[in-house]
Design a protein around this motif. Structure first.
Motif, mmCIF file in Angstrom:
data_model
loop_
_atom_site.group_PDB
_atom_site.id
_atom_site.type_symbol
_atom_site.label_atom_id
_atom_site.label_comp_id
_atom_site.label_asym_id
_atom_site.label_seq_id
_atom_site.Cartn_x
_atom_site.Cartn_y
_atom_site.Cartn_z
ATOM 1 N N ARG A 145 0.752 -1.390 -0.014
ATOM 2 C CA ARG A 145 0.050 -0.144 0.259
ATOM 3 C C ARG A 145 0.873 1.168 -0.014
ATOM 4 N N THR A 146 2.170 1.338 0.674
ATOM 5 C CA THR A 146 2.766 2.440 0.434
ATOM 6 C C THR A 146 3.555 2.513 -0.865
ATOM 7 N N ARG A 147 3.589 1.336 -1.645
ATOM 8 C CA ARG A 147 4.273 1.361 -3.037
ATOM 9 C C ARG A 147 5.519 1.226 -3.014
ATOM 10 N N VAL A 148 5.970 0.827 -1.743
ATOM 11 C CA VAL A 148 7.717 0.369 -1.872
ATOM 12 C C VAL A 148 7.728 -0.595 -2.837
ATOM 13 N N ALA A 149 6.728 -1.449 -3.141
ATOM 14 C CA ALA A 149 7.096 -2.684 -4.090
ATOM 15 C C ALA A 149 7.099 -1.848 -5.658
ATOM 16 N N ASP A 150 6.886 -0.636 -5.788
ATOM 17 C CA ASP A 150 6.934 -0.009 -7.143
ATOM 18 C C ASP A 150 8.428 0.550 -7.274
ATOM 19 N N LEU A 151 9.242 0.577 -6.222
ATOM 20 C CA LEU A 151 10.470 1.152 -6.335
ATOM 21 C C LEU A 151 11.394 0.093 -7.169
ATOM 22 N N GLN A 152 12.794 0.370 -7.546
ATOM 23 C CA GLN A 152 13.564 -0.580 -8.047
ATOM 24 C C GLN A 152 13.947 -1.715 -7.167
ATOM 25 N N THR A 153 13.989 -2.654 -7.462
ATOM 26 C CA THR A 153 14.159 -3.992 -6.389
ATOM 27 C C THR A 153 15.414 -3.890 -5.516
ATOM 28 N N VAL A 154 16.521 -3.272 -5.887
ATOM 29 C CA VAL A 154 17.525 -3.436 -5.068
ATOM 30 C C VAL A 154 17.097 -2.165 -3.736
ATOM 31 N N LEU A 155 16.158 -1.563 -3.906
ATOM 32 C CA LEU A 155 15.804 -0.651 -2.801
ATOM 33 C C LEU A 155 14.902 -1.387 -1.735
ATOM 34 N N HIS A 156 14.115 -2.479 -2.117
ATOM 35 C CA HIS A 156 13.098 -3.173 -1.741
ATOM 36 C C HIS A 156 13.436 -3.410 -0.142
ATOM 37 N N ALA A 157 14.345 -4.305 0.120
ATOM 38 C CA ALA A 157 14.655 -4.773 1.422
ATOM 39 C C ALA A 157 14.876 -3.544 2.445
ATOM 40 N N SER A 158 15.720 -2.405 2.113
ATOM 41 C CA SER A 158 16.140 -1.669 3.085
ATOM 42 C C SER A 158 14.785 -0.640 3.324
ATOM 43 N N VAL A 159 14.371 -0.173 2.184
ATOM 44 C CA VAL A 159 13.207 0.962 2.259
ATOM 45 C C VAL A 159 12.033 0.316 3.071
ATOM 46 N N PHE A 160 11.588 -0.945 2.888
ATOM 47 C CA PHE A 160 10.836 -1.789 3.510
ATOM 48 C C PHE A 160 10.841 -1.862 4.825
#
Length: 203
Positions: free
Chosen positions: A75-90
């Motif tokens: 719902r925050t759309r972290v999922a729509d960021l570049q994959t390399v950012l997923h783990a840390s931003v999440f």
């Protein structure tokens, strides 16, 4: 590449069990899910008509994992960021809410992109993440992790009660700093001496 479920399960493990630290604005928390989040989601787990610390204690690992994936990743759309950012931003979103996105947006501004810093992920931020990845694919995750580490230090600078999260009693790196560095390549980790120099002004 880890799945979102694996990342979420690691976050739950990292957050640990039930705590209610008076110095933590989040209040009663279990597996990283705060009483405020449970109130917002209407999670009255004991069915008594109100959401209290008792409900927080009743939360399971599986429920926490589902909450994180649904409300902090999708719902925050972290999922729509570049994959390399997923783990840390999440992970940072669970830890610091929309500040996780503001850190990222400020990083993009520092990289020369003209975007707003509002803590929300929309088309502008998604496009900025794509451009940043195109320009520096091997450095983007590290750059965000370093910006995140700097955020923690700055937060502790401004709020003395939070310093125990950034510095151990023996002066070494506290949980916040170690957590940020889990997502930073070892070559960019601060040495113990560098960390102690950074926090020396705290007394």
């Amino acid at each position: 590449m880890k799945t979102v479920t694996e990342i979420a399960q690691e976050i739950v493990a990292r957050e640990g069990g039930y705590v209610n630290d008076p110095d933590d604005p989040g209040g009663a928390t279990n597996f990283g899910v705060t009483i405020h989040t449970m109130g917002r989601l209407g999670l009255d787990l004991d069915g008594d008509g109100e959401i209290t610390a008792k409900d927080v204690r009743l939360l399971t690992r599986e429920q926490a994992t589902d909450i994180f994936i649904t409300h902090y990743f999708k719902r925050t759309r972290v999922a729509d960021l570049q994959t390399v950012l997923h783990a840390s931003v999440f992970d940072m979103y669970v830890n610091a809410g929309s500040n996780a996105v503001k850190i990222l947006q400020r990083l993009f501004v520092d990289m020369g992109q003209a975007i707003g810093v509002d803590g929300g992920i929309g088309p502008q931020t998604i496009a900025a993440s794509e451009l940043a990845y195109q320009r520096a694919p091997q450095y983007l995750a590290d750059a965000y992790g370093i910006a995140r580490r700097n955020y923690y230090y700055a937060l502790a600078d401004a709020r003395p009660k939070s310093r125990k999260y950034a510095r151990r009693r023996d002066g070494g790196k506290g949980g916040w700093i170690l957590r940020a560095e889990e997502f930073i390549s070892p070559k960019y980790h601060l040495t113990d001496a560098q960390h102690r120099e950074r926090v020396s002004k705290w007394g």
